[in-house]
Scaffold this active site. Structure first.
Site, mmCIF file in Angstrom:
data_model
loop_
_atom_site.group_PDB
_atom_site.id
_atom_site.type_symbol
_atom_site.label_atom_id
_atom_site.label_comp_id
_atom_site.label_asym_id
_atom_site.label_seq_id
_atom_site.Cartn_x
_atom_site.Cartn_y
_atom_site.Cartn_z
ATOM 1 C CG HIS A 10 7.737 0.410 9.458
ATOM 2 N ND1 HIS A 10 8.021 0.345 10.793
ATOM 3 C CD2 HIS A 10 7.360 1.707 9.221
ATOM 4 C CE1 HIS A 10 7.821 1.520 11.352
ATOM 5 N NE2 HIS A 10 7.422 2.368 10.419
ATOM 6 C CG ASP A 11 5.925 -1.748 4.499
ATOM 7 O OD1 ASP A 11 5.573 -2.253 5.583
ATOM 8 O OD2 ASP A 11 5.271 -0.869 3.917
ATOM 9 C CG ASN B 57 0.722 3.519 4.244
ATOM 10 O OD1 ASN B 57 0.572 3.596 5.455
ATOM 11 N ND2 ASN B 57 1.681 2.820 3.676
ATOM 12 C CG ASP C 121 4.030 0.087 1.566
ATOM 13 O OD1 ASP C 121 3.507 -1.010 1.755
ATOM 14 O OD2 ASP C 121 3.840 1.062 2.316
ATOM 15 C CG PHE D 93 -1.420 1.916 9.637
ATOM 16 C CD1 PHE D 93 -2.343 2.922 9.882
ATOM 17 C CD2 PHE D 93 -1.308 1.436 8.337
ATOM 18 C CE1 PHE D 93 -3.137 3.438 8.860
ATOM 19 C CE2 PHE D 93 -2.084 1.945 7.310
ATOM 20 C CZ PHE D 93 -3.007 2.949 7.567
ATOM 21 C CG ASN D 94 0.463 -2.629 7.679
ATOM 22 O OD1 ASN D 94 0.036 -1.596 7.160
ATOM 23 N ND2 ASN D 94 1.694 -3.064 7.484
ATOM 24 C CB THR E 120 4.486 -4.332 2.981
ATOM 25 O OG1 THR E 120 4.055 -3.829 1.709
ATOM 26 C CG2 THR E 120 5.589 -5.345 2.800
ATOM 27 C CG ASP F 279 -0.217 0.042 2.546
ATOM 28 O OD1 ASP F 279 0.958 -0.377 2.595
ATOM 29 O OD2 ASP F 279 -0.799 0.519 3.549
HETATM 30 C C1 BDR Z 1 3.164 0.056 8.528
HETATM 31 O O1 BDR Z 1 2.116 1.009 8.362
HETATM 32 C C2 BDR Z 1 2.314 1.768 7.191
HETATM 33 O O2 BDR Z 1 2.143 3.115 7.436
HETATM 34 C C3 BDR Z 1 3.700 1.439 6.689
HETATM 35 O O3 BDR Z 1 3.737 1.443 5.289
HETATM 36 C C4 BDR Z 1 3.975 0.067 7.251
HETATM 37 O O4 BDR Z 1 3.500 -0.948 6.397
HETATM 38 C C5 BDR Z 1 3.946 0.411 9.767
HETATM 39 O O5 BDR Z 1 3.120 0.336 10.872
HETATM 40 CA CA CA Z 2 2.856 -0.474 4.113
#
Ligand code: BDR
Ligand code: CA
Length: 317
Positions: A244-245, A38, A14, A170-171, A129, A9
């Site tokens: 992160h991703d 996102n 990403d 978040f995810n 991701t 996303d």
């Molecule tokens: C995740 O949330 C999104 O904002 C980032 O792309 C990542 O996948 C981090 O919590």
């Molecule tokens: Ca992401």
């Protein structure tokens, strides 16, 4: 070489995940599927095409997925990724040939995942991701694909950390019901959560170093990462861009980059304050069978080197 499908996303991190997946000799990227997270589904899809255009990988199949979570209203993250989902610099408009090819392919992300996994002569690794909507629905629609999935290596959740509520990452927060389906699927899962990804950082100095190259790729990516780093500094006090991703993808390229523990993880879908919490039974208090390899340690230096070298190499092409 591992066959993978990247479900994402974009999103700044990403974007780096896409770039790594497209650039590594260890990865055979079967395709990229997109999901709302996102930003809205429109934006994450177009952003994916723009990133592929930037790095000139218009050969990669792309399939667009769900515009919202299974049951919930979509939550987006403009404070971290901007209104476009990739604020900070102008990416090139999607290549016409790529757009045409995606139109001709004309397949939903869920069906792309099912078809690719079913037809693959070797087991496929799925790397989500973003919110897990596409993956959960693919598993519900065609449960038999489980047999040909080697592992799901996902960015999401946390043991101790959080970023969208005091309890959740978040995810997983965005589509907790999808996460529950995936975590209970019985497929081997590696959870690359915030505890490690918040240490997978490009500092402002690293970003400046990339910016100074002013190459075709670094010159665009550096200001994007600067925006992302500043947002992370402002909201979380992090000293740079936590990619992160990209860490989830780098685990395929360098399997020593993270250390995991095999533990039981359940997803909170009902909690008043804890929606989307990944409840990790670190001490096996429940006695439940482990179901997830949970990341606890990361080699941040090796990660940083991998990212910088990948971008530098792309500049030289
Ligand atoms: C995740 O949330 C999104 O904002 C980032 O792309 C990542 O996948 C981090 O919590
Ligand atoms: Ca992401």
């Amino acid at each position: 070489m591992k066959k993978i499908i990247l479900d994402c996303d974009p999103g700044h991190d990403d974007m780096i995940a896409i770039i790594l997946a497209c650039s590594s000799d260890e990865i055979d990227l079967m395709g990229i599927t997109t999901v709302a997270g996102n930003q809205t589904g429109d934006k994450t899809f177009i952003n994916t095409l723009k990133v592929l255009t930037l790095i000139n990988r218009i050969d990669i199949p792309v399939a667009r997925g769900f515009d919202k979570p299974i049951f919930r209203k979509l939550t987006v993250a403009p404070r971290i990724h901007g209104v476009s989902g990739l604020d900070g610099a102008d990416l090139p408009e999607p290549n016409i040939e790529l757009l045409e090819r995606v139109k001709t392919l004309d397949i939903h992300a869920v069906d792309f995942i099912i078809k690719s996994v079913k037809e693959s002569d070797e087991k496929v690794t799925i790397v989500p991701t973003g919110p897990l909507t596409n993956i959960a629905i693919a598993l519900l629609k065609e449960p038999s694909i489980k047999d040909n999935i080697d592992r799901i290596i996902l960015m999401g959740g946390a043991v101790y950390d959080s970023n969208i509520t005091p309890a959740s990452e978040f995810n997983i927060y965005v589509d907790p019901e999808a996460a529950k389906i995936v975590f209970e699927s019985g497929i081997p899962i590696t959870m690359v959560g915030l505890d490690v990804t918040n240490k997978a950082i490009l500092t402002f100095k690293d970003i400046e170093e990339l910016n100074n190259l002013q190459g075709g790729v670094s010159g665009v990516i550096a200001p994007l990462l600067k925006f992302f780093a500043q947002a992370n500094k402002d909201f979380f006090g992090i000293g740079g861009a936590p990619l992160h991703d990209a860490l989830a993808v780098s685990y395929i390229i360098m399997p020593d980059i993270i250390k995991t523990k095999y533990l039981n993880v359940t997803i909170e879908t009902e909690g008043k304050y804890t929606r989307g919490r990944t409840v990790v039974d670190v001490y096996n208090i429940t006695g439940k069978e482990p179901n997830v390899d949970v990341a606890f340690e990361v080699n941040s230096l090796a990660f940083k080197k991998l990212i910088k070298n990948t971008i530098k190499k792309l500049d030289q092409r």
